[in-house]
Design a protein around this motif. Sequence first.
Motif, PDB file in Angstrom:
ATOM      1  N   SER A 399     -49.853  12.614 -15.768  1.00 28.83           N
ATOM      2  CA  SER A 399     -48.973  12.030 -14.849  1.00 28.83           C
ATOM      3  C   SER A 399     -49.226  12.594 -13.254  1.00 28.83           C
ATOM      4  N   THR A 401     -48.340  11.614  -8.826  1.00 28.56           N
ATOM      5  CA  THR A 401     -47.669  10.968  -7.626  1.00 28.56           C
ATOM      6  C   THR A 401     -48.219  10.146  -6.641  1.00 28.56           C
ATOM      7  N   GLY A 408     -42.897   9.786  -1.425  1.00 25.09           N
ATOM      8  CA  GLY A 408     -43.491   8.889  -2.626  1.00 25.09           C
ATOM      9  C   GLY A 408     -43.157   7.295  -2.189  1.00 25.09           C
ATOM     10  N   THR A 428     -44.682   3.487 -10.517  1.00 26.34           N
ATOM     11  CA  THR A 428     -44.326   4.603  -9.815  1.00 26.34           C
ATOM     12  C   THR A 428     -42.583   4.520  -9.673  1.00 26.34           C
ATOM     13  N   ASP A 433     -43.504   9.071  -8.436  1.00 26.96           N
ATOM     14  CA  ASP A 433     -44.079   9.502  -9.841  1.00 26.96           C
ATOM     15  C   ASP A 433     -44.247   8.389 -10.757  1.00 26.96           C
ATOM     16  N   SER A 435     -46.153   8.324 -15.006  1.00 25.15           N
ATOM     17  CA  SER A 435     -46.345   9.013 -16.256  1.00 25.15           C
ATOM     18  C   SER A 435     -47.122   8.284 -17.480  1.00 25.15           C
ATOM     19  N   GLU A 472     -51.487  16.950 -15.394  1.00 25.51           N
ATOM     20  CA  GLU A 472     -50.568  16.737 -14.280  1.00 25.51           C
ATOM     21  C   GLU A 472     -51.373  16.608 -12.848  1.00 25.51           C
ATOM     22  N   ASP A 473     -50.522  16.324 -12.034  1.00 21.60           N
ATOM     23  CA  ASP A 473     -50.948  16.202 -10.702  1.00 21.60           C
ATOM     24  C   ASP A 473     -52.303  15.229 -10.333  1.00 21.60           C
ATOM     25  N   ASP A 475     -52.827  12.639  -8.399  1.00 23.23           N
ATOM     26  CA  ASP A 475     -52.236  11.990  -7.363  1.00 23.23           C
ATOM     27  C   ASP A 475     -52.912  11.061  -6.487  1.00 23.23           C
TER      28      ASP A 475
END
Length: 629
Positions: A399, A401, A408, A428, A433, A435, A472-473, A475
Motif C-alpha cells: 500500500s 499514497t 492526497g 487511489t 491512498d 492498496s 507500506e508507504d 508513495d
Amino acid sequence: MVGALPAAAATTTSWAGWELLSGSPGAYTSSVQIAAQPAVSATVTSDSRGGQVGVISGASTWLAEGTPVGAKYGSSAGQPYVNLRPKADNATSPSTTTYSFAAPTPASGWTFVLGDIDADSVRIHAVAGDGHVLDAAELGFREGFNYCAPGVVGKPSCTGDAADVPTWNPTTLTLTGNQAAADTSGAAAWFEPSTPISSLTFFFTRRAGFPVYQTWFASIARDITGTVTDVAEGPLEGVELSLTDANGTVVATTTTTTGGTYAFPGFVATDGYSVRVTPPDGKIAQSAVSQDVDLTDEDGVADFTVRDIVPVAVSGRITDTDGLPIAGVTVTIDGLTTTTDADGRYVIDDVPVGDHTATITTPDGYTLVTSAPPFTVPEDSETPITDVDFVVAEHPSLSGTVQSNGAGVAGVTVTASGPGGSTLSAVTDANGDYSFPRLPAGEYTVGIEVPSGYSASGPVARDESVGATDVEDVDFELARLGAIDGVVRTDGGTPVAGVAITVEGPDGTQQVATDADGAYGLGTLPPGTYTITVTPPAGTAVVGAASRTVVITAAGEVVVDQDFTLGAVVVTPTPTPTPTDSGPAPTGGTKLPATGLAPETFLWAGIGAAVLIIGGILVVVSRRRSKGD
C-alpha cells in the motif's frame, strides 16, 4: 447534505444530495450521495476557478420529466446540482473534477447528467474497480438533449433550441458544445454506466465566453421480498436474513415477520445482490442457503425452505491466523457442499456412517495453514460432529499514497507487475491512498499513471519485494500543473487582438496571441519561474514594463491578471541643424513635423531678428557718441 434522499417503496427514483462546496478557487471539495441503499457516495475534489460555482438549489433550473433522462428518473425540479467552471478561462487550462467513490458503483440503476455544454467541452475519464479505464460502451452515453427547448414538458422558464445539443465523440470520450461555441441555454447529455466505477473525472475546457457547466446524479431503487418456510411447520417468524451487494459487502439484515415474510426495500436497481438465510438452531436450508437477486429491470423475490437437520451433522469454522472469520468459503464432504456464513461457520448434515475428510476451496489471496483432521461417523450415532475447522493465512498487502503538495490525489491508477508477468491495478481513493491486498510473495514493480493536470515530482515506478509481512508507504509525489492568463488593452481600455505573448519557463519558450477579447492564457504549466513578455504591434508601445516574472509552485496556481497596456508611439521632434560660422549645416538632420511653416521660414525669421538687434545696438552706440560730443 442538500437534497436528502427519500426512503424507497417499490420502484422509486431519487436525485442526489450534495454537501455545499468548501475550500477556495482552485481547491474546492464536496461530497455527493447518489443512492441510500447500498450507499453510493463520492468525495468530490475540483480545481475549478471561482465565480458562479457551488451547489445550486434547482429552484430555477432543472431537468423536466419531458427530457429523456427525466422520463426515466423523474423531474429534478427543486433538487440540487453543482455548477463548476474551468481552471482558467483559456483553451489550455481545463478544470479537473474527480468523484472518488467510497465503494465501486453499481453496474446499473444510476445516471449522471452534464448540462450547459455549449461554448465549451468536457472529457470524461472513469476508472473501474479493477483499475481499467472505461471505454465509450461502458460509460453508457444515452443521448444529448436540450432541457430548455420548446415543447419539453415541465421545462424551466428558459429558451433553448432542440437542435442545440452537445456532440459526443466516443473515441476521445468528449462532449463538445455547438460548432459556433455560442453561449446558449439547455444543452445537456446523460449517461448510464454499465461497469462499476471507482473514480469518475470531468476535464472541463472553455472554448469561448463565460463557461459554467452543471452536473446531476440520480438513481432508481427497487425492493427484494420473500418468505421462509419450514417443510413441516410452515412459515417461520424471526428467521435472520442478510443482503450482500456486488462488492461482497453485507448491506442489510432483517428477520421474518408474521407469515414468514421479509423485505429489503429500496435498493439500487442493479444486479449482484445475494440474500442469505440463517436457519434456526436444529434446522438447515432445504437447498442453497443463499440466492442471487437481480433488480435491474424489476423487483426481486427470494424464498427459502428449511427443514430439521438429519443426523449426522458436521459443522466447523474457517478463520485466518488472527482468528477473524472468512465468509463465502466452499466446504465439501463426500460431494456435499456448502459455504461459510459471515461468521465463517458452516453445517453439512446427513453425513453417512464411516470415515470422512472435509476439504475447502482456498480463497484467492490466502494459503491453507491448518486442515481439519479426518473424522468418523459411528454406527447408529446421532451426535453432531463439531469443530471441523480450518485456518488460512492472508497474503501480505502492499500500500501507499499518491500526494501533491501535501494532499492526497484521488483517482490515480496504480499498477503492480509481479511474478509470472501478472499485472494488478488499483485506484487511489479520496485521500490518495491505494492498496493491493493479499499479494503472493515475489518481486513487484509498482508504478503510477500521471493524471491529466499533474506532472511527476519524482519516480513514477518503484521496485518492491513482498515477503511475509505487509509492505507500506510505497508513495509517489505529483505536482499540480498551473496556468497563466491576462489581457492586453490600450491605455483607453480597448482590448487588442493578435498581440504576441512570449512565456519562458522550465520547459522552454511558448508563444501565444491574444484573442478577440484581448485575452491570452497558457495552461498545463509545471512548477517553476516564468517570464512573460509582450511584443507591442507596430505603431504601439508598452505602457510600463514589457516583461514580468511569476512563480508557479507545486500547488498549481492559476496566475491571473497578468495584463499589459499599450499606447500609441510618440515621436519626439529633432530640429534641423543650421549653418555655422565654420561651414555649412551638418547633414542627416530631420525635418520638423508639419506645423504650417517650413523650416526655412524659421531660418529667415532668425536672420531678420538678428539684423534688428544689431541695428538697435548701432543706434544706441551712435546716440551715446552723440551725447559724448
